[in-house]
Design an enzyme around this catalytic site. Structure first.
Site, mmCIF file in Angstrom:
data_model
loop_
_atom_site.group_PDB
_atom_site.id
_atom_site.type_symbol
_atom_site.label_atom_id
_atom_site.label_comp_id
_atom_site.label_asym_id
_atom_site.label_seq_id
_atom_site.Cartn_x
_atom_site.Cartn_y
_atom_site.Cartn_z
ATOM 1 N N ASN A 1 0.587 -1.172 0.263
ATOM 2 C CA ASN A 1 -0.082 0.343 0.241
ATOM 3 C C ASN A 1 1.054 1.274 -0.204
ATOM 4 O O ASN A 1 1.279 1.766 1.450
ATOM 5 C CB ASN A 1 -0.714 0.217 1.479
ATOM 6 C CG ASN A 1 -1.474 1.214 1.201
ATOM 7 O OD1 ASN A 1 -1.605 2.259 0.581
ATOM 8 N ND2 ASN A 1 -2.576 0.718 2.103
ATOM 9 N N ARG B 1 -2.621 -2.142 -3.219
ATOM 10 C CA ARG B 1 -3.655 -0.997 -3.008
ATOM 11 C C ARG B 1 -3.702 0.463 -3.819
ATOM 12 O O ARG B 1 -2.907 0.692 -4.240
ATOM 13 C CB ARG B 1 -3.972 -0.541 -1.623
ATOM 14 C CG ARG B 1 -5.293 0.646 -1.207
ATOM 15 C CD ARG B 1 -4.860 0.893 -0.126
ATOM 16 N NE ARG B 1 -6.203 1.579 0.101
ATOM 17 C CZ ARG B 1 -5.508 3.388 0.008
ATOM 18 N NH1 ARG B 1 -5.218 3.536 0.086
ATOM 19 N NH2 ARG B 1 -7.191 4.176 0.177
ATOM 20 N N HIS C 1 -12.441 3.415 0.287
ATOM 21 C CA HIS C 1 -12.556 2.538 1.149
ATOM 22 C C HIS C 1 -13.455 1.867 0.724
ATOM 23 O O HIS C 1 -13.970 0.458 1.682
ATOM 24 C CB HIS C 1 -13.078 3.142 2.636
ATOM 25 C CG HIS C 1 -12.912 4.387 3.094
ATOM 26 N ND1 HIS C 1 -13.545 4.972 3.491
ATOM 27 C CD2 HIS C 1 -11.277 4.748 3.465
ATOM 28 C CE1 HIS C 1 -12.614 6.087 4.575
ATOM 29 N NE2 HIS C 1 -11.786 5.208 4.410
ATOM 30 N N ARG D 1 -10.997 16.421 7.482
ATOM 31 C CA ARG D 1 -12.301 16.876 6.577
ATOM 32 C C ARG D 1 -13.861 16.969 6.890
ATOM 33 O O ARG D 1 -14.271 16.284 7.650
ATOM 34 C CB ARG D 1 -12.002 15.061 5.403
ATOM 35 C CG ARG D 1 -10.858 15.777 4.427
ATOM 36 C CD ARG D 1 -10.842 13.733 4.112
ATOM 37 N NE ARG D 1 -9.544 12.496 4.172
ATOM 38 C CZ ARG D 1 -10.090 11.468 4.230
ATOM 39 N NH1 ARG D 1 -11.128 11.120 3.575
ATOM 40 N NH2 ARG D 1 -8.767 11.379 4.719
ATOM 41 N N GLU E 1 -7.965 -4.258 5.390
ATOM 42 C CA GLU E 1 -7.680 -4.227 4.027
ATOM 43 C C GLU E 1 -6.757 -5.140 2.543
ATOM 44 O O GLU E 1 -6.976 -5.579 2.260
ATOM 45 C CB GLU E 1 -7.676 -3.002 3.591
ATOM 46 C CG GLU E 1 -9.018 -1.840 4.320
ATOM 47 C CD GLU E 1 -8.830 -0.356 4.480
ATOM 48 O OE1 GLU E 1 -9.195 -0.214 3.495
ATOM 49 O OE2 GLU E 1 -8.372 -0.245 5.401
#
Ligand code: AMP
Length: 405
Positions: A12, A96, A185, A246, A389
């Site tokens: 990743n 990823r 996601h 965010r 993940e």
């Protein structure tokens, strides 16, 4: 393509970091994992862990992602601390990738042709995509002949119908620029959808869920018959619920007003992506939910407001998505906050009785996932399922590489 796949490396590559995990795919055993951080900063650092052993940390020289991958190779094959004898033991590599736009609806083998299509998507993720691509290119050189598979964060959301994914602006902007909701996601929502179906004892194509990935970045997804019907993030990961830094959803007119007041696109980008959310509202110089909870309990108004806004927006979306899927079997919580913060969870779950959630507040305080947070008779279940993940990327890589075997 080799049919005997035993060991899979998952990478990743972020803008300045490289996370890695090595799996024995039969039995899904994690052999080693870690991260190279602060790549290209002059003060890079490597964390390495063999199996479930202790983490070790050391300063390293990593001028770029290629250097970082070399360091990972050295660590994995180190005669004392490594887990494989030679790099030839690695049968496939899963990467990823942030954005697959509409081109990549599922995990895909990276060939010259598919990789050149990924390169065309850099404008969708100018910070992350070059690192993702750099990781694949470095592996093509370091592991000649070993298949590289791209696993896209957007892919699981590609089942959204156009009426859910399109923005209500003239279609020309979609046709010309690809402006629509893509969602992110996806690998995590996919993992917890599969895990929830298993937990509920139902075939995955029969489950209706609201999946909630609640971490520093957060998103929810409405899962109808095992497929995404809607999700909270949009063209970029800025939309949706209140996150660590965010803003999530705001009236786009705010952006226009900021432009009129003289702010540049980059300044507004920084404001909404890096200075907002829990950090911007909380006023305690932290985007960490633990600090927000602690300061809210101590009476800090900013932290209390941030926490209430965080929960309010999540409850709002859970209600909306429960309705969209026609009643959910379960609401699933995951991510750093979803898995760990009982206080944050309590603020959300205590408001869901109207959806048939018979919530067990004692279980919420004391249990760790995988577990139910509802009483056995609850019509709608709530469960905490730790996401993984990396494992999902390994599974997808295995699926792609062994197709047709
Ligand atoms: P993630 O982005 O999934 O790693 O999640 C990061 C968020 O999870 C941060 O806001 C942390 O405060 C929160 N978090 C991680 N561990 C805990 C914990 N043990 N208790 C409460 N919150 C936690």
């Amino acid at each position: 393509m080799p049919c005997h796949i035993d060991t899979i490396l998952v990478l990743n590559a972020g803008s300045s970091s490289l996370k890695f995990t090595l799996y024995k795919i039969q039995g899904e055993q994690r052999l080693a994992n870690g991260v190279v951080e602060r790549i290209a900063s002059g003060s890079a650092n490597m964390v390495y862990r063999r199996g479930d052993g202790p983490k070790t940390e050391k300063p390293v020289i990593a001028r770029n992602h290629s250097d970082a991958i070399q360091l990972v190779c050295e660590a994995l094959t180190n005669p004392e601390t490594g887990v494989i004898k030679t790099l030839r033991e690695i049968d496939a590599i899963g990467h990823r990738i942030l954005h697959g736009a509409e081109i990549f609806r599922e995990a895909t083998l990276m060939t010259e042709e598919t990789l050149s299509k990924v390169r065309e998507l850099v404008p969708f993720g100018p910070l992350h995509m070059p690192a993702n691509i750099g990781g694949i290119e470095a592996c093509q050189t370091i592991f000649p002949g070993v298949p590289n598979v791209g696993v896209f964060d957007t892919a699981f959301h590609q089942t959204m119908p156009d009426y859910a994914s399109h923005y209500a602006i003239p279609e020309i902007y979609y046709q010309k620029y690809g402006f629509r909701k893509y969602g992110f996601h996806g690998t995590s929502h996919h993992f917890i959808t599969d895990a929830a179906a298993e937990f509920l004892g139902k075939p995955v194509d029969e489950v209706n869920l609201v999946t909630c990935h609640l971490g520093n970045g957060s998103s929810l997804a409405a899962i109808k018959n095992g497929k995404v019907l809607d999700t909270t993030m949009g063209l970029t990961p800025l939309a949706g619920v209140v996150m660590g830094t965010r803003s999530g959803d705001i009236d786009p007119a705010v952006v226009l007003e900021l432009v009129r007041k003289g702010m540049t696109a980059d300044e507004i980008d920084n404001l909404l992506n890096k200075q907002s959310g829990l950090l911007g509202v909380g006023g305690i110089n932290s985007n960490d939910m633990r600090d927000i909870v602690e300061h809210a309990a101590a009476g800090y108004h900013g932290a209390q407001l941030a926490l209430q806004m965080w929960a309010h927006r999540i409850v709002q979306y859970i209600g909306a998505y429960y309705t969209l899927v026609g009643g959910a079997d379960a609401i699933v919580l995951t991510g750093g906050i979803g898995e760990n913060s009982w206080q944050a969870r309590d603020l959300v779950l205590s408001r869901l009785a109207c959806l048939g959630v018979d919530y067990d507040s004692e279980a919420n305080r004391t249990l760790r996932g995988p577990c139910y947070l509802t009483k056995p008779e609850s019509k709608t279940k709530v469960m905490v399922l730790p996401t993984d993940e990396e494992l999902m990327i390994a599974r997808e890589t295995y699926k792609v590489v062994t197709q047709g075997c």
